[in-house]
Each structure stands twice: as structure tokens, then as C-alpha cells.
Scaffold this active site. Sequence first.
Site, mmCIF file in Angstrom:
data_model
loop_
_atom_site.group_PDB
_atom_site.id
_atom_site.type_symbol
_atom_site.label_atom_id
_atom_site.label_comp_id
_atom_site.label_asym_id
_atom_site.label_seq_id
_atom_site.Cartn_x
_atom_site.Cartn_y
_atom_site.Cartn_z
ATOM 1 N N TRP A 1 0.831 -1.201 0.000
ATOM 2 C CA TRP A 1 0.000 0.000 0.000
ATOM 3 C C TRP A 1 0.865 1.250 0.000
ATOM 4 O O TRP A 1 0.546 2.227 -0.670
ATOM 5 C CB TRP A 1 -0.915 -0.028 1.221
ATOM 6 C CG TRP A 1 -1.757 1.193 1.371
ATOM 7 C CD1 TRP A 1 -2.946 1.456 0.740
ATOM 8 C CD2 TRP A 1 -1.479 2.336 2.200
ATOM 9 N NE1 TRP A 1 -3.425 2.681 1.137
ATOM 10 C CE2 TRP A 1 -2.549 3.250 2.025
ATOM 11 C CE3 TRP A 1 -0.451 2.669 3.059
ATOM 12 C CZ2 TRP A 1 -2.593 4.466 2.696
ATOM 13 C CZ3 TRP A 1 -0.491 3.880 3.725
ATOM 14 C CH2 TRP A 1 -1.552 4.760 3.536
ATOM 15 N N HIS A 2 1.976 1.230 0.754
ATOM 16 C CA HIS A 2 2.865 2.389 0.766
ATOM 17 C C HIS A 2 3.490 2.615 -0.602
ATOM 18 O O HIS A 2 3.498 3.727 -1.122
ATOM 19 C CB HIS A 2 3.968 2.202 1.818
ATOM 20 C CG HIS A 2 3.564 2.598 3.190
ATOM 21 N ND1 HIS A 2 3.012 1.713 4.091
ATOM 22 C CD2 HIS A 2 3.618 3.789 3.841
ATOM 23 C CE1 HIS A 2 2.750 2.339 5.230
ATOM 24 N NE2 HIS A 2 3.109 3.604 5.103
ATOM 25 N N ASP A 3 4.058 1.570 -1.157
ATOM 26 C CA ASP A 3 4.685 1.658 -2.472
ATOM 27 C C ASP A 3 5.132 0.256 -2.852
ATOM 28 O O ASP A 3 5.426 -0.567 -1.983
ATOM 29 C CB ASP A 3 5.887 2.610 -2.466
ATOM 30 C CG ASP A 3 6.180 3.175 -3.856
ATOM 31 O OD1 ASP A 3 5.584 2.678 -4.827
ATOM 32 O OD2 ASP A 3 6.985 4.110 -3.961
#
Length: 669
Positions: free
Chosen positions: A552-554
Site C-alpha cells: 500500500w505504501h509503495d
Amino acid sequence: MALGGVLSQLGNIYDVDTLDTRFTTPPGLSYKAVIDARSDKRSDDALIPNTNTNPNKLEGNKRPQSPPRWRTPEFYLYYLLLSFIITSMFWVAGGVSQPSDVRYYKFERYLSPGWIPGRKIDISDAQYFTFRKNLPYMGLLLVFHPLLRRVWEAVYSPAAATSSPSRGHAPSRPGTPTPEAADARLCRRTSFDYAFAIAYLVALHGFSAAKILLILLVNFKIATGGLPRKYIPAATWAFNICTLFANEVCHGYKFRSIALFFSGGGAAGDLLSDPSSLVRLGDWLDGHGGLMPRWQILFNITVLRLVSFNLDYYWSLNSRAASPMEVRTHTHTPASPPPFLLANTPKKKQLDPANLSERDRVSIPAAPGDFCFRNYIGYVIYAPLYLTGPIITFNDYISQQRYRPASIETPRTVRYGVRFLLVLLCMEVVLHYVWVGAISKAGADWSSYTPAQTSMLSFFNLHIIWLKLLLPWRFFRLWALVDGIDPPENMLRCVSDNYSTLSFWRAWHRSYYRWLLRYIYIPLGGAGFRSWRDSARSVVTYLMVFTFVAMWHDIKLNLLIWGWLIVFFFLPEIAATYLFPRRQWEARPTAYRMLCCAGAVANVLMMISANLVGFAVGIDGLQSILRGILYEYSGLLFLVTACGALFVGIQVMFEIRESELRRGIVMKC
């Protein structure tokens, strides 16, 4: 007297109640009861946060409290040591952030003129640079948006009514809105949010707003478009995870790329020499991408709200036959519905919808008619929280739009705003005197720094990361508070005020943590370590949760490794909790405190390592730092000294939490 008043006001600014009332109010209690208790001088057990509340009355606090240690000889020694330790930390990090440093020429180009005389400022971090540059315009928007809402409501508003019991609800208190007036308030506010959301989206993303609205429409149809009920959760997760990947891989679906696909054109060179009208149109549309053409960068926040709407809708289908204010807890058995259906269902009780607790606002489903497209767009693109959060659930959003939360009080909002400005000042001062961002961007040769310098630069780097995330979260939450919505506070403690790996994730990006609990962790069955089978299942659950967190962050390898490291670092703390239970050390509290502190030192070192990998220097940078510390005598000496400093600091952290418990504050982090 005047000085005492100033100190009292400063204390109020840094009071937990100013940060978030959720931590001075038991989870099942409406904040309205707290307000009533303030003026109820006749009640012997009135609940008054942060004064003389009996902590044993509060949920989750069962053990007796130790006497304060702040004025003991032990802590006077700690104060003396901390004064030396903190001064040394700034001296070491600041010593390499000077024009006289021999490596200054390597990173000078990343520094900018500062506003402190004789100092440059390190605003090389793109995220903070963007926030700092746009802060004046966002400040104007913070003022303009609530004023525009007032104008809208003055034109659109029907006459307000006073309370009277109806629709089977519990009788409302005198002066609170009737259900009809509450519905009218909901309609006014969500209609404004819907209209402003469309304009806000176009201003931010230009023609790319159409792409976002298309994604939102597909997600809305997954929940409400007639898909068989049992497939809604799976379809929701599949669509939103695929959207995260597709946004990254397709770089936000450039109109030019779409035109190339549909035109069936050849190589890019041929099209550039003789572009078709469709491709030229795509180029023109891409050139009008609004203030933030790369809309996909922050869309992961929006994905959380998309999932929240769909799953809140899915769970609401189970309670359509019952009164929305009368709900019941289910006991999960093999014959009962799956956890996805039972998550977050409260006990059966009759509630006043105008005075719900925060827990009830989240768990009680919105009415069927509230799951409409207007409310959906107003929620997903709610302007104050659209870009960075904090995250609130759809149920909570609808409840707060229908009834203004009692926790929003002007004096507290003003104090919260002052606290934001003080954090901003702190960030600016640190960036003037510690240039770790510029040093890192210049490709620092860490072997040229001493172990103390390397460690302190890394330590301050983590603090700057914390501050650059804290500032936008606090600003946008302040905007929401001014607008009449009370989202959770994202950062509860300073990054230096954490010693538990488990507790750290309750305090860091708390609204996201709560979202993970509600929509992933609890539906997957939670965690338990009563048997080896339960332990294995719990580890798998943690791995699934933190794999999602990393993606989700990257979509990067270092973030995936970071997520798995966090799970790995959970295990020693969980094992220590079972091997050294508090009840077995009740006769030796000091020995137990020292034992816990030794374990907490190891926890802090592991958390620093994991976060350096995920958000700062990466794996290679961490390896370089560890080589400098572990392979040299001076490095080992520094490590021992650092562990001693952490030991002293953690003892103070322990006492801070004990002090909170004595005041009836249970933050669980």
C-alpha cells in the site's frame, strides 16, 4: 500570576485531551457525558478527564498504580544524564552540519537560504518542500472552505427543530436535533461535500478527475450494483488491490497512452513525426492535469475509503431488519456467519443517536438510504481529508454529518492549531541545524563519518521523517476540526517516545492502524498465542497485514522487507510477554521494570533498523552503518554508550505512561 497562567496554557496545549479526546474518554462513553460531568459538581464520581479520575474505573486499566518516581533520587540521576545525552546528540549531529565541515562542498548545493541568521536550511526532501511551499495557499483554503459551507447552508438550510422522541429512538436531550433536523443537516452537509468534491477534484487533477470518478463509480457498483452479497468483499479487495498495481504500472493512465492504444499507432517516433488528432488530443489533456497531475501518487489513501464504504455497506446488510440504534453482539461458532460478517458488531443496547461514543459511530451501520452516490462521493473526496487523511470510516462520517460531535469545541481546536504551529517551528529549527537530508542526497560516504556521527544523523533522519508526516496529518485534521468533523489523531507520541514494537504501530499513523484492524486483522481472525497452531496462524495473519501495508505504501522491495522485518521483530516481544508475565514479578516490581527496560532497548534498536531500511537509507545503507559500528572498537564503545542512553530514556518513557494511568488516561501505546 501571569507567568503561571502562561505555563498553564502551555500545559493545556500539550495535554492529551487537546490532542484527541478519544484517549481521555472510555471507548464506550459519549464525550457528551464528559461535558456534562464537568458541570456536575454534585456527583461524587463525575468523569473529569486529566484531573482526579480514578484510573481503575476506566476500561482496560486493571492493575494498581505505583507511586510517582519523578522526585526520587533515581530519576534525579536520570535528569542529569539526559541533560548530557541530549546535548551531546545535538552537538554530534550539528557538528557535521556546518560550512566548516570538510565534506560541506559535496552537499552545499542541496541547501537553501534560511530565515535564521547565519544558517541555511535543508529542504531537499521533496515531500516537505511541497508542503512548505503550498502551506500559505492551504491555509487560505482552511479558512475559505468552512466559510463557503456556511454560505451554502444559509441558502440551503431549512429551519432547525428542537428534539422530541420519534422513530423509535431513545429520547434525545433537550436542545439536540430531532431525527428530521438531523437528516436535514446530513443532506445539507453531504450535498455541499459532493459539490465541493467535484470542483476540488477538477482543480487538483484537471481532466484526470474523470479517471478517478470512473474508478469510484466501478467500486460503487461493486457494492450496490446487484452483485451477489457473498462476493462483495472478495470483489472489493480484488478491484482495489488491482487498482493500486495498475495505477503504478500504468503511471496514472496517461491520455496519450490511451490514445496510442486506441489509435493502433506504430512506434512513438512515427507518431511524433506525424501525430494523429487523437494523440494530439491526449497530449493536450495530459497538459491540463490540474495542480497535481500525478494523481496516482496519493490515491492509496482514497483506496482505503473505497474499501471502507463497500465493507460498511456489506456489514450493514446484516442489520437491515433491526433498529439501527439497537444492535447485538454475536458469539462466533462454527455454525455462525464468518468473521467478515460479524466484525465490529457491538452489544445490544438502546442508544441516543445524537450522543454516540466514537466506537458506536464506527460500528453502528448507516441507514440504507445513506449509502447513496452523493454521500459516497462526499465521503471519498471529502476535501480536508482527501490527500493524506486521517482516515475515518463511512459509518463515522455519516454519523458526524448527521450530528455534530460534542468533542469539537472551539478552545480545544484553537489549542490544537497552536500545537500544529509549534511542531512547524520545531521542524524549521531542526532543518536549519541538522542537514542530514542534504548529506544523504549527496551520496554520503558513511565510512568517512564516525560511528557516533553516522548513528546520530540516522536518528535525526527518522525524526525528520516523523515530522514531515506529522505536519500534513495535523494540518488536514485541523482543517477537518474547523469544518465540524473529528477524525482520529494519526501521531500520538513523538517517535523518540516509543519502546514497544507492538505499541509503536498503535501510535504511528493511528487512523490507518484502526482501519487495518477493522477491515483486515479482525476479519482474518486476529491473533492468539495459546497454542503452536494459534501462534502459526497469528504469524501468517501479521505477515498478510504487513505485506498489504508495504504494498500500500509503495511497490518496492525495501518496503516489503521492512514489513516482514516488523513482523519478525514482533516475535521477541510477544515471546517475552509470555515468558516473563507481570503477575510473577509482583513482589519484585523494580527488578521487573529493569528487565522490561533491557528488553525495550533491544526493541528500540530493532525498530530503528527496520525504519531505516524502509524509509531512509535502505538495506545497503543499513549494512554500511552496521559495519561502521560493529567492526571497529570505537563503534562498539559507542553502541554500549547508546544502549545506556536508551536505557535511561526508556525509564522516563515508563514513568510517563504510569503518570498517564494515574490520571485515568489509557493510550495503549
